[in-house]
Design a protein around this motif. Structure first.
Motif, PDB file in Angstrom:
ATOM      1  N   ILE A 134       6.544   6.429  -4.032  1.00 23.97           N
ATOM      2  CA  ILE A 134       6.086   5.745  -2.825  1.00 23.97           C
ATOM      3  C   ILE A 134       6.201   6.694  -1.639  1.00 23.97           C
ATOM      4  O   ILE A 134       7.279   7.216  -1.349  1.00 23.97           O
ATOM      5  N   THR A 135       5.079   6.927  -0.967  1.00 24.36           N
ATOM      6  CA  THR A 135       5.085   7.851   0.165  1.00 24.36           C
ATOM      7  C   THR A 135       4.505   7.234   1.439  1.00 24.36           C
ATOM      8  O   THR A 135       4.709   7.766   2.529  1.00 24.36           O
ATOM      9  N   THR A 136       3.766   6.129   1.310  1.00 29.24           N
ATOM     10  CA  THR A 136       3.168   5.471   2.482  1.00 29.24           C
ATOM     11  C   THR A 136       3.383   3.965   2.365  1.00 29.24           C
ATOM     12  O   THR A 136       3.594   3.443   1.262  1.00 29.24           O
ATOM     13  N   PRO A 137       3.310   3.240   3.478  1.00 27.80           N
ATOM     14  CA  PRO A 137       3.444   1.784   3.411  1.00 27.80           C
ATOM     15  C   PRO A 137       2.427   1.138   2.486  1.00 27.80           C
ATOM     16  O   PRO A 137       2.733   0.128   1.847  1.00 27.80           O
ATOM     17  N   ALA A 138       1.219   1.696   2.379  1.00 31.91           N
ATOM     18  CA  ALA A 138       0.200   1.125   1.492  1.00 31.91           C
ATOM     19  C   ALA A 138       0.649   1.131   0.041  1.00 31.91           C
ATOM     20  O   ALA A 138       0.232   0.273  -0.755  1.00 31.91           O
ATOM     21  N   ASP A 139       1.533   2.068  -0.315  1.00 35.25           N
ATOM     22  CA  ASP A 139       2.032   2.158  -1.691  1.00 35.25           C
ATOM     23  C   ASP A 139       2.966   1.004  -2.052  1.00 35.25           C
ATOM     24  O   ASP A 139       3.338   0.850  -3.221  1.00 35.25           O
ATOM     25  N   LEU A 140       3.351   0.186  -1.068  1.00 33.97           N
ATOM     26  CA  LEU A 140       4.259  -0.929  -1.341  1.00 33.97           C
ATOM     27  C   LEU A 140       3.550  -2.110  -2.009  1.00 33.97           C
ATOM     28  O   LEU A 140       4.215  -3.038  -2.478  1.00 33.97           O
ATOM     29  N   LYS A 141       2.241  -2.102  -2.038  1.00 34.96           N
ATOM     30  CA  LYS A 141       1.508  -3.216  -2.644  1.00 34.96           C
ATOM     31  C   LYS A 141       1.932  -3.399  -4.096  1.00 34.96           C
ATOM     32  O   LYS A 141       1.925  -2.468  -4.896  1.00 34.96           O
TER      33      LYS A 141
END
Length: 340
Positions: A134-141
């Protein structure tokens, strides 16, 4: 050497940071009745509020209150949500929270007023383990994320998700206390954690990564008091704010000793405490809760409604319009409090 201190330099103890929650559940009724006789002031201290730790250590408020025939009772808060629970239950008359948490509490009927500010910190960020993809908030999906509802890290998470085009429905939220969130991340029970200092700084030293930071999504540290306490004991409320002002001035002038006190109470390594105080705690702040404070809270108000934490925008607007009582901060004078 710090006065009245038992020297210990151990790794961060999760159990120690969580003990405040237990203390509150066991003594709320006793504190409420004690406050009723006008001889006891119950006030919180918390590792996320370094000034409270210094004030408790130095004993300035205790000594000043004693001159008025008042005994100070210190109760630990494990998070803003626990401080708000104690304020609502009258287990404490003065408690420290994030500004967002104060607004949420008042929106939901808690009889509190923000009487002073104690910091403008960057104390919340999104955290993953060092080997995470996980490197960006979008990866939290689709991922599981730990956060403590009703606190700045929770609202930091919600705002960050919204900015990434996501919502709480796109993740699996694990609602746990801050210390338990760190544990869950470390043992792999969750994919990410919306963390809070100083626990977050300790996790970072152990290899965890702060993969998303945004100072604008952190709200002020707010010192809150029950409205009935303000009405019945304005002189005592002023004494608290004056004591905090003395403590703030001392902490700004003595950051290394402030970090030492934080390290001792929270069980942190010295370098971790130094990071929290020198890099992520802005204590040199205007303590009057004015326009800059309400503007930040106004920005977060729609998030409280969108998350379902408050039923409607009008409720938040009314709470924001009535949250601040700046009479004590406006008159705050450190010289009213003796001690070195």
């Amino acid at each position: 050497m710090l006065a009245n201190r038992v020297t210990r330099r151990t790794a961060l103890s999760i159990a120690a940071l969580a003990v405040g929650a237990v203390a509150l559940s066991g003594c709320a009724g006793e504190n409420a009745s004690a406050a009723g006789d006008g001889k006891t002031l119950s006030i919180d201290y918390a590792t996320y509020n370094p000034l409270s730790l210094v004030l408790k250590e130095k004993g300035w408020l205790d000594a000043a209150a004693k001159e008025q025939g008042v005994t100070v009772e210190w109760i630990q808060s494990a998070g803003s949500n626990k401080a708000n629970e104690a304020l609502r239950a009258d287990a404490v008359q003065v408690g420290s929270t994030a500004g967002s948490a104060a607004l949420l509490a008042r929106s939901n009927g808690s009889p509190i007023k923000t009487i002073s500010l104690y910091s403008q910190p960057e104390w919340a960020a999104l955290v993953v383990n060092k080997d995470s993809k996980i490197t960006t908030p979008a990866d939290l999906k689709g991922k599981s994320v730990a956060a403590t509802k009703g606190t700045d890290p929770y609202f930091f998470l919600l705002q960050t998700l919204e900015e990434a085009g996501l919502s709480e429905k796109d993740i699996t939220l694990q609602n746990v206390q801050h210390a338990d969130g760190r544990t869950a991340l470390a043992n792999g029970s969750v994919d990410a954690w919306s963390g809070l200092d100083p626990i977050m700084a300790a996790a970072e030293q152990d290899g965890a990564k702060l993969f998303h930071r945004n100072l604008d999504y952190n709200t002020y540290g707010a010192l809150n008091a029950r409205a009935d306490f303000i009405e019945e004991s304005p002189e005592l409320a002023q004494l608290v704010v004056d004591s905090y002002e003395k403590t703030r001035e001392w902490a700004v002038a003595n950051p290394d000793e402030t970090a030492d006190i934080l390290a001792e109470v929270a069980g942190l390594e010295s370098e971790v405490a130094q990071t929290v105080i020198n890099e992520r705690s802005n204590l040199d702040v205007d303590t009057v809760p004015g326009e800059s404070f309400t503007k930040v809270l106004g920005n977060i108000a729609p998030t409280l409604v969108a998350s379902g934490d408050v039923s409607k925008q009008e409720t938040v607007d009314e709470a924001l319009a009535t949250l601040v009582d700046d009479q004590f901060a406006t008159k705050a004078d450190a010289k009213n409090i003796s001690g070195e």
